[in-house]
Motif scaffolding. Structure first.
Motif, PDB file in Angstrom:
ATOM      1  N   ILE A 112      -4.298   0.075   1.994  1.00 53.87           N
ATOM      2  CA  ILE A 112      -4.307   0.369   0.563  1.00 53.87           C
ATOM      3  C   ILE A 112      -5.548   1.188   0.228  1.00 53.87           C
ATOM      4  CG2 ILE A 112      -4.211  -0.602  -1.758  1.00 53.87           C
ATOM      5  CD1 ILE A 112      -3.159  -3.183  -0.530  1.00 53.87           C
ATOM      6  N   PHE A 113      -5.330   2.266  -0.504  1.00 59.99           N
ATOM      7  CA  PHE A 113      -6.423   3.143  -0.933  1.00 59.99           C
ATOM      8  C   PHE A 113      -6.418   3.228  -2.462  1.00 59.99           C
ATOM      9  CE2 PHE A 113      -4.866   4.421   3.164  1.00 59.99           C
ATOM     10  CZ  PHE A 113      -5.970   4.798   3.903  1.00 59.99           C
ATOM     11  N   TRP A 114      -7.612   3.416  -3.028  1.00 59.38           N
ATOM     12  CA  TRP A 114      -7.693   3.740  -4.448  1.00 59.38           C
ATOM     13  C   TRP A 114      -8.822   4.732  -4.678  1.00 59.38           C
ATOM     14  CZ3 TRP A 114      -9.498  -1.416  -7.271  1.00 59.38           C
ATOM     15  CH2 TRP A 114     -10.825  -1.679  -6.945  1.00 59.38           C
ATOM     16  N   ASP A 115      -8.854   5.296  -5.872  1.00 60.32           N
ATOM     17  CA  ASP A 115      -9.901   6.232  -6.268  1.00 60.32           C
ATOM     18  C   ASP A 115     -11.019   5.408  -6.898  1.00 60.32           C
ATOM     19  OD1 ASP A 115     -11.564   8.024  -7.690  1.00 60.32           O
ATOM     20  OD2 ASP A 115      -9.944   9.476  -7.842  1.00 60.32           O
ATOM     21  N   ILE A 156      -9.253  -0.135   0.501  1.00 65.30           N
ATOM     22  CA  ILE A 156      -9.675  -1.456   0.033  1.00 65.30           C
ATOM     23  C   ILE A 156      -8.999  -2.585   0.798  1.00 65.30           C
ATOM     24  CG2 ILE A 156     -10.232  -0.604  -2.270  1.00 65.30           C
ATOM     25  CD1 ILE A 156      -7.598  -1.887  -3.238  1.00 65.30           C
ATOM     26  N   TYR A 157      -7.972  -2.275   1.583  1.00 65.28           N
ATOM     27  CA  TYR A 157      -7.284  -3.323   2.339  1.00 65.28           C
ATOM     28  C   TYR A 157      -6.676  -2.718   3.587  1.00 65.28           C
ATOM     29  CZ  TYR A 157      -4.476  -7.580   3.084  1.00 65.28           C
ATOM     30  OH  TYR A 157      -3.935  -8.726   3.587  1.00 65.28           O
ATOM     31  N   ARG A 181      -2.151   3.858  -9.535  1.00 66.57           N
ATOM     32  CA  ARG A 181      -3.515   3.470  -9.163  1.00 66.57           C
ATOM     33  C   ARG A 181      -3.779   3.547  -7.659  1.00 66.57           C
ATOM     34  NH1 ARG A 181      -4.933  -2.291 -11.390  1.00 66.57           N
ATOM     35  NH2 ARG A 181      -6.767  -1.875 -10.073  1.00 66.57           N
ATOM     36  N   LEU A 182      -2.746   3.304  -6.853  1.00 66.61           N
ATOM     37  CA  LEU A 182      -2.968   3.109  -5.423  1.00 66.61           C
ATOM     38  C   LEU A 182      -2.233   4.145  -4.580  1.00 66.61           C
ATOM     39  CD1 LEU A 182      -2.279  -0.744  -5.378  1.00 66.61           C
ATOM     40  CD2 LEU A 182      -4.486   0.402  -5.716  1.00 66.61           C
ATOM     41  N   ARG A 183      -2.728   4.308  -3.359  1.00 70.84           N
ATOM     42  CA  ARG A 183      -2.004   5.035  -2.313  1.00 70.84           C
ATOM     43  C   ARG A 183      -1.783   4.037  -1.178  1.00 70.84           C
ATOM     44  NH1 ARG A 183      -4.730   8.377   0.388  1.00 70.84           N
ATOM     45  NH2 ARG A 183      -6.797   7.951  -0.481  1.00 70.84           N
TER      46      ARG A 183
END
Length: 245
Positions: free
Chosen positions: A118-121, A197-198, A226-228
């Motif tokens: 999981i990615f976020w900005d 983030i995960y 919000r997420l990629r």
């Protein structure tokens, strides 16, 4: 020049002696049964293989193609494993680890590994956090343009960090709560980038993959843009095939 055998993985059951798969150095891939274990190999043309992207992909491709042909229960071997002869396999791998190999096959039988990253900005999340927390935003804004003491800097920094961490944990928990019931085992690893983030691998029954995939997508939609999510639904089970000393 032949330098021995390059090993890719081990199966608990016999498979065809020659598969329609191409391995490293464009060599055909074969199987060899030793003491009840089936080794996937090709002839090694080098004594040592550079861990280049091309070689790593070739190694992984052999394992994935074997799994796609129906040989699903697999112990992948680490990249670059070259042996001079089969006697070396017996003395260095089978004899010292036979019981542990059998235990791993029992655990992996009927299962597959999938992974979720999981990615976020981070900047966008920080801004959104401030907008949703007027009190914290006011404290930060009041400090702008002022000469702050070290205690004040540490205090506001800790407040921002703890609130961002809570925001991150809520995302992670949403995925974990939905996905964990589908898995017999979960292994979480450290994030590999600042925006990740995960990072987790799940061992799931083979037939549950479509349901798992649907849940990943549904959770992702709940978080809007919000997420990629990077979801890998087909990979050799490296994470869960570790032999403990």
């Amino acid at each position: 020049m032949d330098c021995g055998f390059y090993l890719y993985g081990i199966f608990p059951d016999s498979i065809p002696e020659e598969l329609a798969i191409q391995g490293l150095d464009a060599q055909p891939v074969y199987s060899q049964v030793i003491d009840g274990f089936t080794f996937l190999y090709s002839e090694a043309k080098k004594e040592k293989y550079l861990a280049s992207r091309r070689n790593l992909i070739s190694h992984e491709k052999v394992l994935e193609e074997a799994m796609q042909e129906g040989f699903r229960t697999l112990l992948p071997l680490r990249f670059g494993l070259v042996v001079k002869n089969w006697d070396a396999v017996i003395t260095q791998l089978i004899q010292p680890y036979k019981d542990k190999l059998q235990e791993l096959f029992q655990k992996l039988n009927g299962t597959r590994e999938v992974s979720v990253k999981i990615f976020w900005d981070t900047k966008a999340e920080l801004q959104a956090m401030m907008e949703s927390n007027p009190g914290l935003k006011q404290q930060r804004d009041q400090m702008e343009g002022k000469t702050l003491s070290m205690e004040e800097i540490i205090h506001i920094g800790q407040l921002i960090e703890s609130n961002l961490a809570a925001r991150k944990d809520s995302v992670i928990q949403a995925f974990f709560n939905e996905l964990k019931p589908l898995a017999s085992e979960v292994i979480e690893s450290d994030p590999m980038t600042e925006d990740m983030i995960y990072n987790a691998a799940f061992l799931i029954p083979w037939e549950n993959e479509s349901l798992f995939s649907e849940r990943v997508e549904a959770i992702d939609q709940n978080f809007a843009e919000r997420l990629r999510i990077r979801y890998n639904n087909f990979t050799a089970p490296y994470t869960f095939a570790q032999i403990s000393e």
